[in-house]
Motif scaffolding. Structure first.
Motif, PDB file in Angstrom:
ATOM      1  N   TYR A 100       0.811  -1.220   0.000  1.00 52.56           N
ATOM      2  CA  TYR A 100       0.000   0.000   0.000  1.00 52.56           C
ATOM      3  C   TYR A 100       0.846   1.273   0.000  1.00 52.56           C
ATOM      4  CZ  TYR A 100      -4.304  -2.646   1.085  1.00 52.56           C
ATOM      5  OH  TYR A 100      -5.380  -3.489   1.059  1.00 52.56           O
ATOM      6  N   ASP A 101       2.067   1.191  -0.501  1.00 51.41           N
ATOM      7  CA  ASP A 101       2.867   2.418  -0.628  1.00 51.41           C
ATOM      8  C   ASP A 101       2.173   3.401  -1.568  1.00 51.41           C
ATOM      9  OD1 ASP A 101       4.709   1.253   1.035  1.00 51.41           O
ATOM     10  OD2 ASP A 101       6.333   1.194  -0.437  1.00 51.41           O
ATOM     11  N   LEU A 102       1.427   2.863  -2.532  1.00 47.50           N
ATOM     12  CA  LEU A 102       0.642   3.649  -3.476  1.00 47.50           C
ATOM     13  C   LEU A 102      -0.674   2.917  -3.686  1.00 47.50           C
ATOM     14  CD1 LEU A 102       0.282   5.953  -5.526  1.00 47.50           C
ATOM     15  CD2 LEU A 102       1.561   4.556  -7.170  1.00 47.50           C
ATOM     16  N   VAL A 103      -1.780   3.600  -3.462  1.00 44.90           N
ATOM     17  CA  VAL A 103      -3.108   2.991  -3.553  1.00 44.90           C
ATOM     18  C   VAL A 103      -4.015   3.897  -4.381  1.00 44.90           C
ATOM     19  CG1 VAL A 103      -5.139   2.255  -2.256  1.00 44.90           C
ATOM     20  CG2 VAL A 103      -2.874   1.921  -1.267  1.00 44.90           C
ATOM     21  N   LEU A 104      -4.646   3.318  -5.386  1.00 42.39           N
ATOM     22  CA  LEU A 104      -5.670   4.029  -6.144  1.00 42.39           C
ATOM     23  C   LEU A 104      -7.017   3.529  -5.628  1.00 42.39           C
ATOM     24  CD1 LEU A 104      -4.172   3.714  -9.742  1.00 42.39           C
ATOM     25  CD2 LEU A 104      -3.692   5.416  -7.988  1.00 42.39           C
ATOM     26  N   LEU A 105      -7.851   4.449  -5.187  1.00 44.28           N
ATOM     27  CA  LEU A 105      -9.146   4.108  -4.606  1.00 44.28           C
ATOM     28  C   LEU A 105     -10.212   4.057  -5.693  1.00 44.28           C
ATOM     29  CD1 LEU A 105      -9.050   6.683  -1.661  1.00 44.28           C
ATOM     30  CD2 LEU A 105      -8.294   4.301  -1.609  1.00 44.28           C
ATOM     31  N   THR A 106     -11.083   3.063  -5.628  1.00 37.07           N
ATOM     32  CA  THR A 106     -12.209   3.000  -6.561  1.00 37.07           C
ATOM     33  C   THR A 106     -13.492   3.355  -5.823  1.00 37.07           C
ATOM     34  OG1 THR A 106     -12.895   0.698  -6.202  1.00 37.07           O
ATOM     35  CG2 THR A 106     -11.071   1.079  -7.763  1.00 37.07           C
ATOM     36  N   ASP A 107     -14.533   3.593  -6.587  1.00 32.33           N
ATOM     37  CA  ASP A 107     -15.823   3.919  -5.988  1.00 32.33           C
ATOM     38  C   ASP A 107     -16.692   2.680  -5.749  1.00 32.33           C
ATOM     39  OD1 ASP A 107     -16.605   3.316  -8.595  1.00 32.33           O
ATOM     40  OD2 ASP A 107     -17.831   5.117  -8.838  1.00 32.33           O
ATOM     41  N   TRP A 108     -16.078   1.491  -5.716  1.00 30.13           N
ATOM     42  CA  TRP A 108     -16.848   0.293  -5.430  1.00 30.13           C
ATOM     43  C   TRP A 108     -17.538   0.441  -4.068  1.00 30.13           C
ATOM     44  CZ3 TRP A 108     -19.478  -3.476  -7.178  1.00 30.13           C
ATOM     45  CH2 TRP A 108     -19.935  -4.449  -6.308  1.00 30.13           C
ATOM     46  N   PHE A 117      -9.175  -1.647  -4.203  1.00 26.62           N
ATOM     47  CA  PHE A 117      -8.078  -0.749  -4.518  1.00 26.62           C
ATOM     48  C   PHE A 117      -7.298  -1.268  -5.725  1.00 26.62           C
ATOM     49  CE2 PHE A 117      -7.470  -0.087   0.362  1.00 26.62           C
ATOM     50  CZ  PHE A 117      -8.518   0.802   0.421  1.00 26.62           C
ATOM     51  N   LEU A 118      -6.500  -0.402  -6.301  1.00 23.39           N
ATOM     52  CA  LEU A 118      -5.428  -0.802  -7.198  1.00 23.39           C
ATOM     53  C   LEU A 118      -4.161  -0.559  -6.395  1.00 23.39           C
ATOM     54  CD1 LEU A 118      -7.862  -0.036  -9.086  1.00 23.39           C
ATOM     55  CD2 LEU A 118      -6.147   0.388 -10.828  1.00 23.39           C
ATOM     56  N   HIS A 119      -3.333  -1.581  -6.256  1.00 25.50           N
ATOM     57  CA  HIS A 119      -2.131  -1.464  -5.431  1.00 25.50           C
ATOM     58  C   HIS A 119      -1.038  -2.377  -5.970  1.00 25.50           C
ATOM     59  CE1 HIS A 119      -2.805  -5.313  -3.329  1.00 25.50           C
ATOM     60  NE2 HIS A 119      -4.072  -4.968  -3.197  1.00 25.50           N
ATOM     61  N   GLN A 120       0.084  -2.384  -5.299  1.00 25.33           N
ATOM     62  CA  GLN A 120       1.224  -3.204  -5.704  1.00 25.33           C
ATOM     63  C   GLN A 120       0.948  -4.666  -5.385  1.00 25.33           C
ATOM     64  OE1 GLN A 120       5.053  -1.687  -4.442  1.00 25.33           O
ATOM     65  NE2 GLN A 120       5.887  -3.756  -4.301  1.00 25.33           N
ATOM     66  N   TRP A 121       1.413  -5.559  -6.273  1.00 24.88           N
ATOM     67  CA  TRP A 121       1.236  -6.987  -5.988  1.00 24.88           C
ATOM     68  C   TRP A 121       2.359  -7.527  -5.122  1.00 24.88           C
ATOM     69  CZ3 TRP A 121       1.454  -8.894 -11.757  1.00 24.88           C
ATOM     70  CH2 TRP A 121       2.755  -8.874 -12.233  1.00 24.88           C
ATOM     71  N   ARG A 122       2.091  -8.691  -4.509  1.00 25.55           N
ATOM     72  CA  ARG A 122       3.131  -9.393  -3.729  1.00 25.55           C
ATOM     73  C   ARG A 122       4.165  -9.993  -4.674  1.00 25.55           C
ATOM     74  NH1 ARG A 122       1.565 -10.026   1.545  1.00 25.55           N
ATOM     75  NH2 ARG A 122      -0.663  -9.844   1.903  1.00 25.55           N
ATOM     76  N   ARG A 123       3.650 -10.667  -5.698  1.00 22.34           N
ATOM     77  CA  ARG A 123       4.476 -11.253  -6.753  1.00 22.34           C
ATOM     78  C   ARG A 123       3.537 -11.633  -7.895  1.00 22.34           C
ATOM     79  NH1 ARG A 123       4.225 -14.986  -2.623  1.00 22.34           N
ATOM     80  NH2 ARG A 123       3.259 -16.979  -3.153  1.00 22.34           N
ATOM     81  N   PRO A 124       4.065 -11.866  -9.085  1.00 24.18           N
ATOM     82  CA  PRO A 124       3.200 -12.195 -10.220  1.00 24.18           C
ATOM     83  C   PRO A 124       2.309 -13.400  -9.924  1.00 24.18           C
ATOM     84  CG  PRO A 124       5.444 -11.813 -10.973  1.00 24.18           C
ATOM     85  CD  PRO A 124       5.476 -11.819  -9.468  1.00 24.18           C
ATOM     86  N   GLY A 125       1.035 -13.256 -10.246  1.00 25.82           N
ATOM     87  CA  GLY A 125       0.094 -14.357 -10.088  1.00 25.82           C
ATOM     88  C   GLY A 125      -0.444 -14.574  -8.685  1.00 25.82           C
ATOM     89  N   TYR A 126       0.083 -13.861  -7.687  1.00 28.80           N
ATOM     90  CA  TYR A 126      -0.393 -14.028  -6.309  1.00 28.80           C
ATOM     91  C   TYR A 126      -1.701 -13.246  -6.170  1.00 28.80           C
ATOM     92  CZ  TYR A 126      -0.144 -14.622  -1.257  1.00 28.80           C
ATOM     93  OH  TYR A 126      -0.396 -14.977   0.035  1.00 28.80           O
ATOM     94  N   PRO A 127      -2.797 -13.928  -5.832  1.00 32.53           N
ATOM     95  CA  PRO A 127      -4.097 -13.245  -5.806  1.00 32.53           C
ATOM     96  C   PRO A 127      -4.243 -12.270  -4.643  1.00 32.53           C
ATOM     97  CG  PRO A 127      -4.321 -15.478  -4.991  1.00 32.53           C
ATOM     98  CD  PRO A 127      -2.893 -15.331  -5.463  1.00 32.53           C
TER      99      PRO A 127
END
Length: 166
Positions: free
Chosen positions: A104-112, A126-136
């Motif tokens: 969450y160093d950078l978070v884009l908020l949605t109106d959901w 949110f739109l945020h950084q992933w842990r690693r590729p493919g990690y849900p």
């Protein structure tokens, strides 16, 4: 669709002529999102805000808001501030926005389910950084760090996240 839209495709999120790999919720996509199902809700979601960790990164845009050590997000459907930014101390279930990891160093908020949240319909997409590729995620859309920063520097308050129905 507008050229500034973020559009989820089978290959990733398409935006500004590029396609970015991403992770979605462990519950897949859902037309009937519920709190705790781990799904990413389908539909057209506006980007309504941007939060960032000022102790770790510079503000990506002039309209980004710093995350402080007291900032939380209510995820308790019994709370009248459900699916909103709240502060410590907070008696209801919540998620800390100032995390020890970089997600969450950078978070884009949605109106959901925001600003007038329906209890149980789901919070914090949110739109945020992933842990690693493919990690849900728990329902958010997550990107590689440099891709998220590239996107954040180019979105506007008119940008929409479009997730096609399943």
């Amino acid at each position: 669709m507008m050229p500034s839209d973020l559009v989820l495709t089978p290959r990733g999120v398409r935006f500004a002529g590029r396609t970015f790999p991403c992770s979605i919720g462990k519950g897949g996509l859902s037309n009937t999102k519920r709190e705790g199902d781990g799904a990413t809700p389908t539909g057209v979601h506006r980007i309504v805000g941007m939060l960032y960790r000022p102790d770790r990164i510079a503000a990506p845009t002039p309209w980004a808001i710093p995350i402080g050590p007291w900032d939380l997000w209510s995820d308790d459907s019994r709370d009248n501030r459900y699916n909103q930014l709240v502060s410590v101390p907070y008696p209801f279930s919540h998620e800390k926005l100032r995390r020890p990891d970089p997600l969450y160093d950078l978070v884009l908020l949605t109106d959901w389910n925001w600003p007038n949240a329906v209890p149980g319909k789901g919070s914090a997409i949110f739109l945020h950084q992933w842990r690693r590729p493919g990690y849900p995620t728990e329902g958010c859309v997550a990107f590689r760090r440099e891709h998220l920063h590239w996107i954040a520097g180019r979105i506007t308050p008119d940008t929409r996240l479009i997730i096609p129905a399943v």
